[in-house]
Design a protein around this motif. Structure first.
Motif, PDB file in Angstrom:
ATOM      1  N   GLN A  19      45.383  39.955  44.259  1.00  0.00           N
ATOM      2  CA  GLN A  19      45.055  38.875  43.328  1.00  0.00           C
ATOM      3  C   GLN A  19      45.991  38.945  42.133  1.00  0.00           C
ATOM      4  OE1 GLN A  19      41.026  39.014  41.976  1.00  0.00           O
ATOM      5  NE2 GLN A  19      41.244  37.308  40.544  1.00  0.00           N
ATOM      6  N   ALA A  67      41.377  37.800  34.279  1.00  0.00           N
ATOM      7  CA  ALA A  67      40.545  37.678  35.476  1.00  0.00           C
ATOM      8  C   ALA A  67      39.354  38.598  35.310  1.00  0.00           C
ATOM      9  CB  ALA A  67      41.344  38.038  36.732  1.00  0.00           C
ATOM     10  N   GLY A  68      38.171  38.091  35.698  1.00  0.00           N
ATOM     11  CA  GLY A  68      36.951  38.873  35.532  1.00  0.00           C
ATOM     12  C   GLY A  68      36.019  38.711  36.711  1.00  0.00           C
ATOM     13  N   ALA A  69      34.725  38.829  36.424  1.00  0.00           N
ATOM     14  CA  ALA A  69      33.724  38.770  37.486  1.00  0.00           C
ATOM     15  C   ALA A  69      33.726  37.414  38.184  1.00  0.00           C
ATOM     16  CB  ALA A  69      32.347  39.070  36.899  1.00  0.00           C
ATOM     17  N   HIS A  70      34.001  36.346  37.445  1.00  0.00           N
ATOM     18  CA  HIS A  70      34.044  35.019  38.073  1.00  0.00           C
ATOM     19  C   HIS A  70      35.157  34.904  39.088  1.00  0.00           C
ATOM     20  CE1 HIS A  70      31.810  33.185  34.361  1.00  0.00           C
ATOM     21  NE2 HIS A  70      31.038  33.909  35.137  1.00  0.00           N
ATOM     22  N   GLN A  71      36.193  35.710  38.951  1.00  0.00           N
ATOM     23  CA  GLN A  71      37.313  35.695  39.902  1.00  0.00           C
ATOM     24  C   GLN A  71      37.181  36.790  40.958  1.00  0.00           C
ATOM     25  OE1 GLN A  71      37.848  35.546  36.466  1.00  0.00           O
ATOM     26  NE2 GLN A  71      38.113  33.321  36.554  1.00  0.00           N
ATOM     27  N   GLY A  72      36.066  37.475  40.978  1.00  0.00           N
ATOM     28  CA  GLY A  72      35.829  38.497  41.995  1.00  0.00           C
ATOM     29  C   GLY A  72      36.367  39.873  41.671  1.00  0.00           C
ATOM     30  N   LYS A  82      36.339  43.669  40.396  1.00  0.00           N
ATOM     31  CA  LYS A  82      35.321  44.718  40.377  1.00  0.00           C
ATOM     32  C   LYS A  82      35.875  45.970  39.713  1.00  0.00           C
ATOM     33  CE  LYS A  82      33.255  43.074  44.699  1.00  0.00           C
ATOM     34  NZ  LYS A  82      32.884  43.433  46.093  1.00  0.00           N
ATOM     35  N   PRO A 141      32.823  38.450  32.348  1.00  0.00           N
ATOM     36  CA  PRO A 141      32.845  37.225  33.164  1.00  0.00           C
ATOM     37  C   PRO A 141      34.230  36.630  33.362  1.00  0.00           C
ATOM     38  CG  PRO A 141      31.000  37.164  31.643  1.00  0.00           C
ATOM     39  CD  PRO A 141      31.784  38.386  31.306  1.00  0.00           C
ATOM     40  N   GLY A 142      35.069  36.611  32.325  1.00  0.00           N
ATOM     41  CA  GLY A 142      36.380  35.981  32.457  1.00  0.00           C
ATOM     42  C   GLY A 142      37.560  36.904  32.264  1.00  0.00           C
ATOM     43  N   THR A 143      37.320  38.166  31.895  1.00  0.00           N
ATOM     44  CA  THR A 143      38.400  39.116  31.669  1.00  0.00           C
ATOM     45  C   THR A 143      38.002  40.483  32.209  1.00  0.00           C
ATOM     46  OG1 THR A 143      37.562  39.729  29.466  1.00  0.00           O
ATOM     47  CG2 THR A 143      39.171  37.928  29.577  1.00  0.00           C
ATOM     48  N   CYS A 144      38.988  41.372  32.262  1.00  0.00           N
ATOM     49  CA  CYS A 144      38.715  42.752  32.655  1.00  0.00           C
ATOM     50  C   CYS A 144      39.659  43.679  31.902  1.00  0.00           C
ATOM     51  CB  CYS A 144      38.868  42.947  34.171  1.00  0.00           C
ATOM     52  SG  CYS A 144      40.550  42.725  34.782  1.00  0.00           S
TER      53      CYS A 144
END
Length: 313
Positions: free
Chosen positions: A125, A145-150, A152, A172-175
């Motif tokens: 990704q 990219a976070g949980a909304h983008q899959g 983990k 949700p939207g970041t990591c």
């Protein structure tokens, strides 16, 4: 008869002035006719012009100086404005050139990432770096990219050159990604030249890895390439990790200490790849069952069965 103050006649004075004017006009007319027919006054005019011309130029100096000053000031102001506009145009041109160079570099990095993706043949990704923290005690990245983008926790992050780190926090939207250079991070590695397995730790030195458990008898040299060994199952094996830059013995004389430069570009990475669908990391084995007699023959079981038999009697 009108008299003047000195006793003379006013009419007589006017007549004398008129006669002088007539005489002057007659002389002028004669001279004009003679000059027109014989051109004998040309030399006189030429000599008079030589005498009068300097006076003419001298009388015109203030006007000429004012006109020259005005032209010079106008030219200077025009040149100043043109110079200012040229500087602005130069800055804009440099900005466009730098932007094009930055876009070109970004396209090259993206091409390398896409090439890496095709070569790996793995499910990855793409994510963009939106924040970076390379302090003395923390080396972290924030991705868009976070949980909304899959995404983990535990996912491995790489760039076109090697492993960068792993995801430690997902929103949700970041990591947040802990880099392999973080002082709290460790990664199992293998020396590609000798097959030596060891662990590379992050260090407080900017952009460096530390290897502190290398046996003295090990053959480790500057320039050796380190790749992930795959032990523990967190990082897939065979990915570039670092290159040895320094080796020295410890004071105890029992181990060698080495420093390595990461293969990944930690400070200039704009886009990264998150590896997906990897096998879960291998954890510690399950606790073994306690050896002993069968549960039916255990002392507690025997005692309880005897008591129940007595009660039944």
């Amino acid at each position: 008869m009108t008299l003047t103050r000195d006793g003379g006649s006013l009419f007589s004075a006017n007549m004398a002035g008129t006669l002088r004017l007539i005489v002057y006009l007659a002389i002028a007319s004669v001279l004009m006719v003679l000059d027109h027919r014989g051109h004998w006054m040309g030399k006189v005019r030429y000599g008079a012009a030589i005498v009068v011309e300097p006076l003419y130029h001298l009388a015109g100096l203030p006007a000429s100086g004012f006109r020259a000053a005005r032209v010079a000031f106008a030219d200077r102001r025009k040149l100043t404005e043109e110079n200012k506009q040229l500087r602005v145009d130069l800055l804009l041109a440099n900005a466009r050139l730098n932007h094009m160079a930055a876009v070109s570099r970004q396209n090259k990095r993206l091409k390398k990432l896409l090439d890496t993706r095709r070569q790996l043949g793995m499910n990855v990704q793409l994510a963009r770096v939106i924040d970076i923290d390379l302090g003395a005690f923390s080396h972290r990245l924030t991705l868009n990219a976070g949980a909304h983008q899959g995404v983990k926790v535990g996912q491995v992050v790489i760039d076109a050159h090697g492993i960068m780190g792993q995801v430690t926090q997902v929103l949700p939207g970041t990591c947040t990604v802990m880099l392999i250079t973080d002082p709290d991070h460790a990664i199992p590695v293998t020396d590609t030249r000798t097959g030596l397995r060891t662990v590379a730790h992050g260090s407080h030195e900017s952009g460096q890895l530390s290897l502190t458990t290398i046996p003295v008898s090990a053959d480790v040299r500057v320039g050796d390439k380190l790749v992930s060994s795959g032990l523990g199952g967190r990082f897939p094996p065979g990915f570039p990790v670092a290159t040895i830059t320094h080796v020295e013995p410890q004071l105890s004389g029992m181990f060698l200490t080495a420093r390595a430069k990461p293969s990944a570009d930690m400070q200039r990475a704009d886009e990264v790849l998150l590896l997906r669908d990897l096998a879960p990391p291998v954890g510690p084995p399950a606790p073994a069952s306690v050896d002993g007699p069968p549960r039916a023959l255990a002392p507690d079981a025997v005692g309880s069965s005897s008591t129940s038999a007595r009660r039944s009697r």
